[in-house]
Scaffold this active site. Structure first.
Site, PDB file in Angstrom:
ATOM      1  CD  GLN A 181       1.736   6.207  -4.034  1.00 44.44           C
ATOM      2  OE1 GLN A 181       0.658   5.633  -4.121  1.00 44.44           O
ATOM      3  NE2 GLN A 181       2.233   6.597  -2.877  1.00 44.44           N
ATOM      4  CG  HIS A 205       1.688   7.262   7.077  1.00 41.74           C
ATOM      5  ND1 HIS A 205       1.137   6.158   7.684  1.00 41.74           N
ATOM      6  CD2 HIS A 205       1.413   7.141   5.751  1.00 41.74           C
ATOM      7  CE1 HIS A 205       0.536   5.410   6.767  1.00 41.74           C
ATOM      8  NE2 HIS A 205       0.701   5.976   5.588  1.00 41.74           N
ATOM      9  CG  HIS A 218       2.800   3.238   9.309  1.00 37.21           C
ATOM     10  ND1 HIS A 218       3.882   3.756   8.640  1.00 37.21           N
ATOM     11  CD2 HIS A 218       1.987   2.725   8.338  1.00 37.21           C
ATOM     12  CE1 HIS A 218       3.758   3.551   7.339  1.00 37.21           C
ATOM     13  NE2 HIS A 218       2.603   2.940   7.122  1.00 37.21           N
ATOM     14  N   GLY A 228      -4.258   7.318   5.588  1.00 41.15           N
ATOM     15  CA  GLY A 228      -4.538   7.214   7.015  1.00 41.15           C
ATOM     16  C   GLY A 228      -4.002   5.946   7.644  1.00 41.15           C
ATOM     17  CD  GLU A 231      13.826   6.729  -1.777  1.00 37.65           C
ATOM     18  OE1 GLU A 231      14.411   5.942  -1.010  1.00 37.65           O
ATOM     19  OE2 GLU A 231      14.398   7.637  -2.403  1.00 37.65           O
TER      20      GLU A 231
HETATM   21  P1  AMP Z   1      -0.342   5.343   2.180  1.00 39.81           P
HETATM   22  O1  AMP Z   1      -1.122   5.859   3.342  1.00 39.81           O
HETATM   23  O2  AMP Z   1       0.023   3.904   2.295  1.00 39.81           O
HETATM   24  O3  AMP Z   1      -0.955   5.716   0.864  1.00 39.81           O
HETATM   25  O4  AMP Z   1       1.047   6.095   2.216  1.00 39.81           O
HETATM   26  C1  AMP Z   1       1.133   7.497   2.250  1.00 39.81           C
HETATM   27  C2  AMP Z   1       2.564   7.920   2.026  1.00 39.81           C
HETATM   28  O5  AMP Z   1       3.393   7.356   3.045  1.00 39.81           O
HETATM   29  C3  AMP Z   1       3.134   7.406   0.695  1.00 39.81           C
HETATM   30  O6  AMP Z   1       3.955   8.415   0.125  1.00 39.81           O
HETATM   31  C4  AMP Z   1       3.934   6.207   1.112  1.00 39.81           C
HETATM   32  O7  AMP Z   1       4.993   5.895   0.237  1.00 39.81           O
HETATM   33  C5  AMP Z   1       4.471   6.671   2.447  1.00 39.81           C
HETATM   34  N1  AMP Z   1       4.861   5.508   3.255  1.00 39.81           N
HETATM   35  C6  AMP Z   1       4.102   4.433   3.579  1.00 39.81           C
HETATM   36  N2  AMP Z   1       4.824   3.537   4.284  1.00 39.81           N
HETATM   37  C7  AMP Z   1       6.071   4.051   4.397  1.00 39.81           C
HETATM   38  C8  AMP Z   1       7.279   3.614   5.000  1.00 39.81           C
HETATM   39  N3  AMP Z   1       7.352   2.440   5.636  1.00 39.81           N
HETATM   40  N4  AMP Z   1       8.355   4.404   4.923  1.00 39.81           N
HETATM   41  C9  AMP Z   1       8.295   5.600   4.275  1.00 39.81           C
HETATM   42  N5  AMP Z   1       7.200   6.071   3.689  1.00 39.81           N
HETATM   43  C10 AMP Z   1       6.096   5.328   3.741  1.00 39.81           C
END
Ligand code: AMP
Length: 277
Positions: free
Chosen positions: A144, A28, A25, A22, A139
């Site tokens: 992860q 996501h 941005h 959540g 990426e």
């Molecule tokens: P998170 O909410 O931080 O767990 O991220 C959810 C998904 O969004 C994960 O697959 C992250 O790698 C991806 N994600 C987060 N930030 C970015 C970004 N700046 N660019 C691309 N994917 C992202």
């Protein structure tokens, strides 16, 4: 959720899934846009997963904005937002966890020892619940992504993992929910993360093949303005994430730092130049 998904399977519809914590941005949203293109149904999950946070980490203060996220989900034409609570994901008697043997022993896994156990466990649970044909991962969190790809391969999970490029702010800072923690001064300092990676990339383009020189350049750039405490700077094999002893391509140049109390990561994938016959 699972019943809904199984019904879509019976109809022959493809489900694309974007798991997140959540506070959405543009990073996501790029995953959601791609998911919308490839799936007949698009599922977003919002769940701040407690098992991937260490005891001293930011679980309790991790930014949460369900109202804002639901609005963005609507704007991205998400079909279903899956929003479980902690007790429905982890009952008090939960005892099954999934650990990988090798991939977590590098990079972030060294300073976050149980992190990827929590990630792999929650993602497998989410996959079992949502039953996606496709799942999109950024990426930005390269380790992860590799952990999930390996888990899916090793355990024959019938989900195709779609890697997505890092989305950055105009000034180069990789978008992250944790950027909200940064003060104005810290935000300025954070620019050196991407700058240091770019400098190393430029140096490679200029012909540098010296592993040590590249890592030193990244270190110096990060340390130039003070404020940044380096967790690691690593040049590794993008498949295994094992540290490279000598320079070779492809390679993952990755770093993690702390700025004040905020931990930030960034990386660039250094690819083999295309050889012309
Ligand atoms: P998170 O909410 O931080 O767990 O991220 C959810 C998904 O969004 C994960 O697959 C992250 O790698 C991806 N994600 C987060 N930030 C970015 C970004 N700046 N660019 C691309 N994917 C992202």
């Amino acid at each position: 959720m699972q019943e809904w998904s199984l019904e879509k399977h019976h109809r022959g519809e493809k489900i694309a899934f974007v798991p997140t914590m959540g506070s959405l941005h543009q990073g996501h949203l790029s995953l959601l846009h791609r998911g919308r293109q490839i799936g007949d149904q698009l599922v977003l999950s919002l769940f701040v997963n407690p098992t991937q946070f260490g005891p001293q980490e930011d679980f309790s203060r991790y930014p949460r904005d369900v109202e804002g996220d639901l609005k963005k989900a609507r704007e991205c034409s998400v079909d279903v937002v899956f929003l479980p609570n902690t007790s429905s994901m982890y009952g008090s008697n939960h005892e099954t966890f999934l650990s990988l043997e090798k991939l977590p022993q590098h990079l972030c896994g060294l300073s976050r020892p149980h992190h990827f156990r929590g990630v792999a466990t929650v993602v497998l649970k989410l996959f079992n619940i949502v039953q996606p044909h496709y799942a999109l991962f950024g990426e930005k969190d390269f380790q992860q992504l590799r952990v999930i790809q390996k888990m899916v391969q090793d355990l024959n999970v019938p989900t195709e993992i779609i890697p997505m490029p890092i989305i950055r702010e105009k000034d180069g800072l990789a978008m992250s929910s944790r950027n909200q923690y940064l003060s104005v001064e810290e935000r300025k300092a954070a620019l050196s993360l991407f700058q240091s990676l770019q400098k190393a990339e430029e140096k490679i383009v200029q012909g540098c093949r010296n592993h040590h020189e590249l890592l030193s350049l990244v270190k110096e750039t990060l340390e130039q303005k003070g404020r940044i405490v380096i967790d690691y700077i690593s040049l590794s094999d993008p498949e295994t994430l094992e540290e490279l002893r000598t320079f070779q391509l492809p390679a993952l140049l990755a770093l993690a730092v702390r700025i004040g109390t905020t931990r930030l990561i960034d990386n660039v994938l250094l690819k083999k130049p295309i050889s012309h016959p």
